[in-house]
Scaffold this motif. Structure first.
Motif, mmCIF file in Angstrom:
data_model
loop_
_atom_site.group_PDB
_atom_site.id
_atom_site.type_symbol
_atom_site.label_atom_id
_atom_site.label_comp_id
_atom_site.label_asym_id
_atom_site.label_seq_id
_atom_site.Cartn_x
_atom_site.Cartn_y
_atom_site.Cartn_z
ATOM 1 N N THR A 127 0.824 -1.202 0.000
ATOM 2 C CA THR A 127 0.000 0.000 0.000
ATOM 3 C C THR A 127 0.859 1.253 0.000
ATOM 4 O O THR A 127 0.644 2.187 -0.784
ATOM 5 N N VAL A 128 1.843 1.266 0.880
ATOM 6 C CA VAL A 128 2.714 2.436 1.023
ATOM 7 C C VAL A 128 3.523 2.688 -0.245
ATOM 8 O O VAL A 128 3.768 3.840 -0.616
ATOM 9 N N THR A 129 3.930 1.614 -0.928
ATOM 10 C CA THR A 129 4.716 1.768 -2.158
ATOM 11 C C THR A 129 3.977 2.615 -3.182
ATOM 12 O O THR A 129 4.535 3.535 -3.779
ATOM 13 N N SER A 130 2.696 2.310 -3.372
ATOM 14 C CA SER A 130 1.898 3.091 -4.314
ATOM 15 C C SER A 130 1.611 4.486 -3.778
ATOM 16 O O SER A 130 1.652 5.472 -4.513
ATOM 17 N N SER A 131 1.362 4.573 -2.479
ATOM 18 C CA SER A 131 0.980 5.852 -1.885
ATOM 19 C C SER A 131 2.123 6.858 -1.892
ATOM 20 O O SER A 131 1.906 8.049 -2.137
ATOM 21 N N VAL A 132 3.330 6.394 -1.598
ATOM 22 C CA VAL A 132 4.483 7.293 -1.557
ATOM 23 C C VAL A 132 4.727 7.907 -2.930
ATOM 24 O O VAL A 132 5.052 9.092 -3.042
ATOM 25 N N GLN A 133 4.583 7.106 -3.971
ATOM 26 C CA GLN A 133 4.780 7.624 -5.321
ATOM 27 C C GLN A 133 3.771 8.713 -5.667
ATOM 28 O O GLN A 133 4.098 9.682 -6.353
ATOM 29 N N LEU A 134 2.540 8.553 -5.176
ATOM 30 C CA LEU A 134 1.481 9.500 -5.513
ATOM 31 C C LEU A 134 1.426 10.701 -4.572
ATOM 32 O O LEU A 134 1.172 11.825 -5.014
ATOM 33 N N ALA A 135 1.636 10.456 -3.278
ATOM 34 C CA ALA A 135 1.379 11.499 -2.288
ATOM 35 C C ALA A 135 2.586 11.919 -1.468
ATOM 36 O O ALA A 135 2.651 13.050 -0.998
ATOM 37 N N GLY A 136 3.542 11.012 -1.234
ATOM 38 C CA GLY A 136 4.702 11.349 -0.422
ATOM 39 C C GLY A 136 4.629 10.754 0.977
ATOM 40 O O GLY A 136 3.567 10.375 1.465
ATOM 41 N N VAL A 137 5.789 10.692 1.641
ATOM 42 C CA VAL A 137 5.925 10.037 2.942
ATOM 43 C C VAL A 137 5.052 10.682 4.011
ATOM 44 O O VAL A 137 4.338 9.997 4.750
ATOM 45 N N LEU A 138 5.088 12.006 4.125
ATOM 46 C CA LEU A 138 4.363 12.684 5.196
ATOM 47 C C LEU A 138 2.853 12.600 5.006
ATOM 48 O O LEU A 138 2.099 12.472 5.985
ATOM 49 N N VAL A 139 2.400 12.667 3.763
ATOM 50 C CA VAL A 139 0.965 12.541 3.496
ATOM 51 C C VAL A 139 0.488 11.141 3.866
ATOM 52 O O VAL A 139 -0.576 10.970 4.473
ATOM 53 N N VAL A 140 1.288 10.136 3.511
ATOM 54 C CA VAL A 140 0.958 8.757 3.872
ATOM 55 C C VAL A 140 0.828 8.616 5.389
ATOM 56 O O VAL A 140 -0.117 8.011 5.901
ATOM 57 N N PHE A 141 1.778 9.208 6.108
ATOM 58 C CA PHE A 141 1.763 9.101 7.567
ATOM 59 C C PHE A 141 0.509 9.744 8.164
ATOM 60 O O PHE A 141 -0.159 9.154 9.014
ATOM 61 N N VAL A 142 0.174 10.970 7.725
ATOM 62 C CA VAL A 142 -0.965 11.664 8.330
ATOM 63 C C VAL A 142 -2.285 10.986 7.966
ATOM 64 O O VAL A 142 -3.221 10.952 8.788
ATOM 65 N N LEU A 143 -2.391 10.413 6.761
ATOM 66 C CA LEU A 143 -3.626 9.711 6.392
ATOM 67 C C LEU A 143 -3.762 8.387 7.136
ATOM 68 O O LEU A 143 -4.880 7.929 7.396
ATOM 69 N N LEU A 144 -2.653 7.770 7.473
ATOM 70 C CA LEU A 144 -2.687 6.535 8.248
ATOM 71 C C LEU A 144 -3.037 6.800 9.715
ATOM 72 O O LEU A 144 -3.874 6.105 10.297
ATOM 73 N N ILE A 145 -2.386 7.789 10.298
ATOM 74 C CA ILE A 145 -2.473 7.970 11.740
ATOM 75 C C ILE A 145 -3.574 8.924 12.187
ATOM 76 O O ILE A 145 -4.315 8.632 13.129
ATOM 77 N N ALA A 146 -3.710 10.083 11.537
ATOM 78 C CA ALA A 146 -4.636 11.113 12.036
ATOM 79 C C ALA A 146 -6.087 10.630 12.169
ATOM 80 O O ALA A 146 -6.684 10.750 13.250
ATOM 81 N N PRO A 147 -6.710 10.082 11.106
ATOM 82 C CA PRO A 147 -8.114 9.644 11.256
ATOM 83 C C PRO A 147 -8.289 8.545 12.301
ATOM 84 O O PRO A 147 -9.225 8.588 13.114
ATOM 85 N N ALA A 148 -7.388 7.561 12.280
ATOM 86 C CA ALA A 148 -7.487 6.449 13.227
ATOM 87 C C ALA A 148 -7.240 6.913 14.660
ATOM 88 O O ALA A 148 -7.895 6.452 15.603
ATOM 89 N N PHE A 149 -6.298 7.829 14.834
ATOM 90 C CA PHE A 149 -5.959 8.362 16.158
ATOM 91 C C PHE A 149 -7.161 9.051 16.786
ATOM 92 O O PHE A 149 -7.491 8.827 17.962
ATOM 93 N N VAL A 150 -7.843 9.879 16.025
ATOM 94 C CA VAL A 150 -9.021 10.588 16.528
ATOM 95 C C VAL A 150 -10.146 9.602 16.834
ATOM 96 O O VAL A 150 -10.781 9.661 17.897
ATOM 97 N N ALA A 151 -10.395 8.677 15.915
ATOM 98 C CA ALA A 151 -11.493 7.719 16.088
ATOM 99 C C ALA A 151 -11.306 6.852 17.329
ATOM 100 O O ALA A 151 -12.246 6.637 18.101
ATOM 101 N N LEU A 152 -10.082 6.346 17.538
ATOM 102 C CA LEU A 152 -9.815 5.494 18.700
ATOM 103 C C LEU A 152 -9.786 6.300 19.992
ATOM 104 O O LEU A 152 -10.198 5.809 21.041
ATOM 105 N N SER A 153 -9.307 7.537 19.927
ATOM 106 C CA SER A 153 -9.246 8.382 21.120
ATOM 107 C C SER A 153 -10.648 8.744 21.609
ATOM 108 O O SER A 153 -10.896 8.849 22.812
ATOM 109 N N LEU A 154 -11.576 8.927 20.669
ATOM 110 C CA LEU A 154 -12.958 9.258 21.031
ATOM 111 C C LEU A 154 -13.757 8.021 21.443
ATOM 112 O O LEU A 154 -14.914 8.136 21.852
ATOM 113 N N GLU A 155 -13.136 6.832 21.301
ATOM 114 C CA GLU A 155 -13.759 5.558 21.689
ATOM 115 C C GLU A 155 -15.118 5.366 21.017
ATOM 116 O O GLU A 155 -16.126 5.053 21.661
ATOM 117 N N LEU A 156 -15.140 5.574 19.728
ATOM 118 C CA LEU A 156 -16.379 5.463 18.958
ATOM 119 C C LEU A 156 -16.725 4.009 18.670
ATOM 120 O O LEU A 156 -15.845 3.138 18.623
#
Length: 250
Positions: A165-194
């Motif tokens: 997944t990351v191989t394709s994503s890095v080519q299209l979006a870059g390392v930092l974009v991949v990181f924020v899309l992986l972590i930010a949504p999941a981090f908020v969702a799990l922190s809110l205990e939804l």
């Protein structure tokens, strides 16, 4: 204007759906920088292709280095070591390797900036289609094959699929974009205990990514870095102000 924005918005819709699932898995494993380390190794493979082979073997080298890091992390996850520290070392290994490789290129820093966060505003529709097919196959493997495995095989398959997944994503979006899309949504969702963290991750990721694309277009900002900035700002703010105060005294 709408025609220009449709392709990057379609891309982030796909990226968020794929990466949110992996993000939740990574956070539950407690190894937050796994994706960043794998993405950095994938970028190292890309840098080697750019720096030494004039962009030949681009996908092969990018995927090979991503899979190598995934294999090392899968092995480390089965050992009694400080896993987060090990992953951190892999990250700096990849980052320093990129700078060493691109130091021989006259346009090395431009390549490095592109590897960190690409300007997805000008992504070609065919690239979105190709990535959609790849992600669909990965999703099929997650649905049909991953549940049938366990132990080391399961971890190796999880990290290998993440590497693909990351191989394709890095080519299209870059390392930092991949990181924020992986972590930010999941981090908020799990922190809110939804109750449905994955569904919320989709909505939240789509929201800040789409807003960032529109903002970058109107204010002539680099799209990738705008996505990273807005995603990091919103997610950190939501988690900080919605969390309970730690009453334990040291």
């Amino acid at each position: 204007m709408i025609d220009i924005l449709l392709t990057p918005i379609a891309l982030v819709i796909i990226l968020v759906m794929m990466h949110s699932w992996f993000g939740i898995g990574i956070l539950k494993r407690g190894i937050i920088f796994t994706d960043l380390a794998i993405a950095q190794f994938a970028a190292l493979g890309s840098a080697i292709s750019l720096g030494y082979f004039h962009e030949e073997y681009f996908y092969i080298l990018t995927l090979s280095f991503a899979l190598l890091s995934a294999f090392l992390i899968a092995i480390a996850s089965q050992r009694e070591i400080k896993l987060e520290a090990f992953i951190g070392l892999l990250y700096v290994l990849g980052a320093s390797g990129i700078l060493m490789v691109l130091s021989h290129s006259a346009e090395g820093m431009e390549h490095f900036k592109s590897l960190l966060a690409s300007d997805i505003l000008f992504t070609a529709p065919i690239d979105v289609l190709k990535s959609g097919v790849i992600y669909a196959l990965i999703a099929l493997a997650i649905w049909k094959i991953l549940p049938k495995t366990n132990g080391f095989v399961r971890e190796l398959l999880f990290f290998s699929l993440l590497a693909l997944t990351v191989t394709s994503s890095v080519q299209l979006a870059g390392v930092l974009v991949v990181f924020v899309l992986l972590i930010a949504p999941a981090f908020v969702a799990l922190s809110l205990e939804l109750k449905k963290p994955l569904l919320f991750s989709f909505y939240f990721g789509w929201f800040f990514s789409t807003v960032a694309i529109i903002v970058s277009y109107y204010f002539d900002l680099p799209t990738g870095y705008t996505i990273v900035f807005l995603g990091a700002l919103l997610s950190s703010s939501i988690v900080l102000f919605s969390s309970k105060k730690n009453l334990e005294q040291n």
